[in-house]
Design an enzyme around this catalytic site. Structure first.
Site, mmCIF file in Angstrom:
data_model
loop_
_atom_site.group_PDB
_atom_site.id
_atom_site.type_symbol
_atom_site.label_atom_id
_atom_site.label_comp_id
_atom_site.label_asym_id
_atom_site.label_seq_id
_atom_site.Cartn_x
_atom_site.Cartn_y
_atom_site.Cartn_z
ATOM 1 C CB CYS A 135 -0.973 0.005 1.174
ATOM 2 S SG CYS A 135 -0.202 -0.204 2.793
ATOM 3 C CG HIS B 259 -4.270 0.223 4.701
ATOM 4 N ND1 HIS B 259 -3.834 -0.612 3.699
ATOM 5 C CD2 HIS B 259 -5.283 0.953 4.160
ATOM 6 C CE1 HIS B 259 -4.553 -0.416 2.603
ATOM 7 N NE2 HIS B 259 -5.432 0.528 2.859
ATOM 8 C CG ASP C 57 -7.818 1.944 0.925
ATOM 9 O OD1 ASP C 57 -6.951 1.234 0.359
ATOM 10 O OD2 ASP C 57 -8.335 1.635 2.012
#
Length: 163
Positions: A21, A75, A90
């Site tokens: 991520c 994250h 996201d």
């Protein structure tokens, strides 16, 4: 097309590697800077983690259902904050992309009040230009003790910046 996505950024045309991520967000920031349609100064990179490295998020692609949480060690998301609106980018979420911040907070983050203390999240916010200039990773957290990858790495070399 709305103002929130006027440079045609969609999940299908973003650089994406599952479980990377922070690199996905770096590549997204790089694209915003290069295309110069959105103002990179309006963007913030948000690291979500805690001392236990166990943070639940909902509405994630890896969940067996939208009602189930995925517990990540951390994250990273991107937020665009304009004068009157904010949006979350996201690439691991099943929510709209970009997603209005209020909706993302309500459905993906949810409240710590219903969580055991060990899962309470902490947020580190970094201006996107700073992140783009200073982020680097040799991906050590993605290797097992024997050197094998936990998840296949991106096809491009590890990100290295001057900072």
């Amino acid at each position: 097309m709305g103002l929130e996505n006027k440079c045609d950024i969609s999940p299908s045309n973003c650089v994406y590697t599952s479980c990377y991520c922070e690199e996905n967000v770096w590549k997204l920031c790089e694209r915003i800077k290069e295309e110069q349609v959105l103002d990179l100064e309006e963007h913030y990179v948000v690291f979500i983690s805690n001392s236990n490295r166990q943070i639940p998020l909902w509405m994630q692609k890896k969940a067996s259902s939208p009602l189930d949480a995925v517990v990540w060690d951390y994250h990273v998301i991107l937020i665009r904050k304009t004068k009157d609106k904010s949006f979350v980018y996201d690439l691991d979420s099943i929510l709209p992309f970009p997603c209005p911040s209020e909706l993302y907070l309500e459905q993906a983050i949810q409240s710590d009040r219903k969580l055991k203390k060990q899962f309470h999240r902490k947020f580190r916010i970094i201006p996107a230009p700073v992140f783009l200039q200073t982020f680097a990773s040799d991906r050590p957290h993605m290797r097992k003790q024997n050197g094998e990858w936990r998840q296949p790495p991106p096809a491009y070399p590890p990100i290295r910046t001057g900072g």
